[in-house]
Design a protein around this motif. Structure first.
Motif, short mmCIF file in Angstrom:
data_model
loop_
_atom_site.label_atom_id
_atom_site.label_comp_id
_atom_site.label_asym_id
_atom_site.label_seq_id
_atom_site.Cartn_x
_atom_site.Cartn_y
_atom_site.Cartn_z
N CYS A 37 0.95 -1.18 -0.07
CA CYS A 37 -0.04 0.17 0.08
C CYS A 37 0.75 1.15 -0.02
CB CYS A 37 -1.13 -0.04 1.22
SG CYS A 37 -2.11 -1.53 1.24
N THR A 38 2.09 0.99 0.46
CA THR A 38 2.82 2.39 0.44
C THR A 38 4.28 1.84 -0.15
OG1 THR A 38 2.27 3.16 2.25
CG2 THR A 38 4.31 4.01 1.74
N ASN A 39 4.65 2.68 -1.46
CA ASN A 39 5.97 2.27 -1.95
C ASN A 39 7.03 2.70 -1.21
OD1 ASN A 39 4.21 1.40 -4.31
ND2 ASN A 39 4.82 3.17 -5.53
N LYS A 40 8.00 2.14 -1.04
CA LYS A 40 9.23 2.49 -0.13
C LYS A 40 10.28 1.63 -0.30
CE LYS A 40 8.25 -0.09 4.16
NZ LYS A 40 8.15 0.13 5.57
N THR A 41 11.54 2.04 0.09
CA THR A 41 12.75 1.34 -0.16
C THR A 41 12.84 0.38 1.38
OG1 THR A 41 13.88 2.91 -1.46
CG2 THR A 41 15.13 1.35 -0.23
N ILE A 42 13.08 -0.74 1.03
CA ILE A 42 13.19 -1.87 2.12
C ILE A 42 14.38 -2.70 1.87
CG2 ILE A 42 10.78 -2.15 2.39
CD1 ILE A 42 10.94 -4.90 1.10
N LEU A 43 14.93 -3.22 3.02
CA LEU A 43 16.11 -4.32 3.05
C LEU A 43 15.42 -5.60 2.72
CD1 LEU A 43 19.12 -3.51 3.69
CD2 LEU A 43 18.86 -4.35 6.20
N LEU A 159 4.06 -15.61 8.10
CA LEU A 159 3.43 -14.20 8.73
C LEU A 159 4.41 -13.17 8.97
CD1 LEU A 159 1.04 -16.08 11.42
CD2 LEU A 159 0.69 -15.54 8.86
N GLY A 160 4.10 -11.92 8.55
CA GLY A 160 4.59 -10.83 8.61
C GLY A 160 4.06 -9.79 8.97
N GLU A 161 4.67 -8.38 8.96
CA GLU A 161 4.08 -7.04 9.33
C GLU A 161 4.70 -6.01 8.39
OE1 GLU A 161 3.23 -5.61 13.81
OE2 GLU A 161 4.76 -7.20 13.47
N TRP A 162 3.96 -4.97 8.19
CA TRP A 162 4.42 -3.93 7.57
C TRP A 162 4.00 -2.53 7.99
CZ3 TRP A 162 6.87 -3.70 2.90
CH2 TRP A 162 6.90 -2.55 2.02
N TRP A 163 5.11 -1.77 8.10
CA TRP A 163 4.79 -0.15 8.27
C TRP A 163 5.05 0.64 7.32
CZ3 TRP A 163 6.49 -3.67 11.99
CH2 TRP A 163 6.47 -3.47 13.27
N LYS A 164 4.08 1.67 7.03
CA LYS A 164 4.28 2.42 5.74
C LYS A 164 5.32 3.26 6.15
CE LYS A 164 -0.67 3.09 5.33
NZ LYS A 164 -1.94 3.79 5.28
N SER A 165 5.88 3.63 7.17
CA SER A 165 7.29 4.26 7.46
C SER A 165 8.29 3.49 7.36
CB SER A 165 7.24 5.17 8.58
OG SER A 165 6.87 4.21 10.00
N ASP A 166 9.66 3.88 7.31
CA ASP A 166 10.71 3.28 7.18
C ASP A 166 10.92 2.38 8.75
OD1 ASP A 166 13.67 2.66 6.21
OD2 ASP A 166 14.04 3.64 8.25
N ILE A 167 11.21 1.27 8.65
CA ILE A 167 11.39 0.46 9.85
C ILE A 167 12.35 1.08 10.89
CG2 ILE A 167 12.81 -1.25 9.19
CD1 ILE A 167 9.78 -1.65 11.36
N GLN A 168 13.47 1.55 10.40
CA GLN A 168 14.34 2.01 11.18
C GLN A 168 14.40 3.52 11.84
OE1 GLN A 168 16.70 0.09 12.35
NE2 GLN A 168 16.80 -1.55 10.74
N ALA A 169 13.26 4.16 11.02
CA ALA A 169 12.71 5.29 11.62
C ALA A 169 11.74 5.12 12.88
CB ALA A 169 11.97 6.01 10.67
N SER A 184 2.31 -1.36 13.71
CA SER A 184 2.28 -1.57 12.38
C SER A 184 0.98 -1.35 11.60
CB SER A 184 2.75 -3.03 11.87
OG SER A 184 1.78 -3.90 12.41
N ASP A 185 0.99 -1.29 10.27
CA ASP A 185 -0.09 -0.65 9.47
C ASP A 185 -0.61 -1.97 8.97
OD1 ASP A 185 -0.01 2.36 9.55
OD2 ASP A 185 2.23 1.68 8.83
N ALA A 186 -0.17 -2.97 8.86
CA ALA A 186 -0.59 -4.17 8.30
C ALA A 186 0.11 -5.53 8.93
CB ALA A 186 -0.91 -4.13 6.86
N PHE A 187 -0.67 -6.48 9.07
CA PHE A 187 0.03 -7.86 9.19
C PHE A 187 0.07 -8.66 7.58
CE2 PHE A 187 -1.47 -7.71 13.36
CZ PHE A 187 -0.43 -7.69 13.88
#
Length: 560
Positions: A37-43, A159-169, A184-187
């Motif tokens: 739902c949110t485009n972002k850079t992830i590791l 099963l995982g989890e998603w934050w719209k913001s950067d996880i390190q932030a 988080s914003d979603a599982f």
């Protein structure tokens, strides 16, 4: 050559496959991810989210070249793998290694032993495991195969989890303000939140099945801060394994799975061919939590498509605070304990430990922190909040470097009180701190009782031990009674786990034999709790016989 061939044929005829070495490259990199739902850079590892699955057989060796092309430090932990005599590849940052820095690399060697079933790998540096993780699938090495009906197919379900913001932030913010992290914003299931999210509807994970066939589902919980409930509409499942060991099969219409834990279960495609919803949500006995539900699809091959998935009935899951359902499922786990899969429960305990697990607070200047009463939230084991060193404890132990850690971690709580009373007085909330370890003699048999407390707020604690699995011999609610509770221990077929949820305001007793020399981390697998300091370290000394000593480090062992 003839001698080798004879040995190989003997192993084949004996039903044991010759061990194989598997080579893989793990390229850790920053990846633009636009499927949620949110485009972002992830590791990611190799640009994949979730990361690649590793398929091996019991007793195999895995060689992983970890190359860090990202812009932050990284380590990789092989969750549930014993790493016998070789903690150099275990992975927790500043415990068994210094992190792999950007531009660096490290060759990890993982020699498997008796582990079988589903384990997993994940980053073990800050909260990077949020996106850096994947399954480790270990097939049995004998011709008898599985000790349950053979599946027609096998499917990992993460099963995982998603934050719209950067996880390190997210991590940086709550460490600075001293409060809880933003939820988080979603599982997720296999990387997608599901059809309840419009942006995910087209990419919702779909498990395609054929009527009359049997499927082995290999479930991993990589959720950062919650035990999870999971259920498939109109279907029951048969649980057959957990944490790299087989279980006595039992049927259930739901799953409870802790962060760090794996559950293997059989799914019979025996319902009228249709489209069915799979759903998961948090069990949260305390604190704030993500109250959303993640979904996926179970689709029979002959089922007609549904144009509007939001009309698909969801399975009924236990309520978020349903402790009875959480402990009721976990309490059903039993080792297979058969002739082919015997148990070896330590009976003569030589070292008894009692560890309290607590949420704590520390005063802040002008009550400026975001925790209760303006204080900073911390966590502890036996009232010790772990201070992370800047030199890896394993390196310091091996090289006899002084000043990195002390060996005075307490065997018992420093003071005794009613751990589970409704309100623990605030004067008991403040912890001590230090980088403290317990040293275990080789071949000592350890009984460790985890005692949850209600300091600040009681909550379940999924405790994970590196370097050895353990037998869960008992559990209960309230305060552990050292006189009466051991009378009810299960010493016949207790589950063999590497992660176990200690129930809210309750206790859990485990036993293990310290036969793996090295440095091994013990911690809560709720990520905010380890960030607050709920961890400690065991050092198991070398034995006196052959094969009982710590092996030397690899030549490219990361430097601090």
């Amino acid at each position: 050559m003839r001698r080798f061939l004879k040995l190989f044929l003997f192993l084949v005829y004996a039903g044991i496959a010759a061990a194989t070495t598997h080579y893989h490259n793990f390229v850790v990199q920053n990846t633009e991810y636009g499927k949620l739902c949110t485009n972002k850079t992830i590791l990611t590892v190799n640009g994949q989210f979730p990361g690649p699955a590793i398929h091996v057989t019991q007793g195999d060796t895995i060689v992983i070249d970890v190359v860090n092309r990202a812009n932050q430090n990284i380590t990789i932990h092989w969750h549930g793998v014993t790493q016998h005599r070789y903690p150099w590849s275990d992975g927790p940052e500043y415990i068994t290694q210094c992190p792999i820095k950007p531009g660096g690399s490290f060759r990890q060697k993982i020699v498997l032993g008796d582990e079988v079933g589903t384990l997993w790998w994940h980053a073990h540096s800050d909260w990077s495991r949020n996106t850096v993780h994947g399954p480790l699938i270990i097939y049995p090495n004998n011709t008898k195969g599985y000790p349950f009906p053979k599946p027609d197919a096998e499917i990992p379900l993460i099963l995982g989890e998603w934050w719209k913001s950067d996880i390190q932030a997210v991590v940086s913010e709550f460490k600075q303000n001293g409060g809880d992290p933003n939820v988080s914003d979603a599982f997720l299931m296999n990387g997608q939140p599901g059809f309840l999210y419009p942006c995910s509807a087209q990419d919702t994970y779909k498990l395609s099945v054929e009527y009359g066939k049997r499927y082995l589902i290999r479930m991993v919980n990589n959720v950062m801060n919650n035990i999870m409930f999971f259920r498939i509409a109109n279907h029951t499942v048969t649980v057959v394994g957990s944490d790299g060991a087989y279980l006595k099969p039992f049927t259930s219409d739901y799953i409870t799975i802790s962060p760090g834990q794996t559950i293997d279960f059989l799914l019979e495609a025996n319902q009228p061919p249709a489209l069915y919803a799979m759903a998961a949500k948090a069990y949260a006995s305390a604190a704030t939590y993500d109250n959303t539900t993640t979904t996926a699809l179970l689709q029979y091959s002959t089922a007609a498509a549904i144009p509007d998935l939001t009309t698909l009935p969801l399975p009924t899951l236990p309520e978020y605070n349903d402790t009875a359902s959480s402990i009721g499922f976990t309490g059903r786990l039993r080792s297979l304990a058969s002739a082919d899969h015997p148990v070896d429960v330590p009976l003569n305990v030589t070292r008894s430990l009692l560890f309290t697990l607590s949420i704590n607070t520390l005063p802040c200047a002008n009550n400026s922190c975001a925790g209760p009463f303006g204080e900073r939230l911390l966590a502890s084991i036996n009232n010790v909040t772990f201070d992370s060193p800047t030199t890896a404890i394993l390196d310091a132990y091996y090289k006899k470097i002084h000043g990195v850690y002390t060996t005075d971690f307490p065997d018992d709580p420093p003071f005794v009180y009613n751990y589970t009373e409704n309100f623990v007085p605030q004067l008991l909330w403040t912890p001590s701190n230090g980088t403290k370890v317990i040293v275990l003699d080789y071949n000592s048999t350890v009984e460790l009782v985890f005692q949850g407390t209600n300091a600040v707020s009681g909550i379940d604690h999924p405790m994970h031990l590196h370097g050895q699995s353990f037998y869960v011999v008992g559990w209960g609610l309230g305060n552990f009674n050292a006189t009466t509770d051991p009378l009810n221990y299960n010493l016949v077929d207790p589950p063999f786990q590497n992660t176990i949820a200690v129930p809210v305001r309750g206790w859990t007793a485990i036993r293990f034999r310290a036969v793996n020399p090295g440095v091994w981390l013990l911690h809560c697998h709720l990520e905010r709790h380890i960030s607050w300091g709920m961890e400690m370290v065991f050092i198991t000394k070398d034995g006196k016989g052959p094969g009982e000593n710590l092996l030397p480090p690899p030549p490219d062992y990361p430097k601090c």
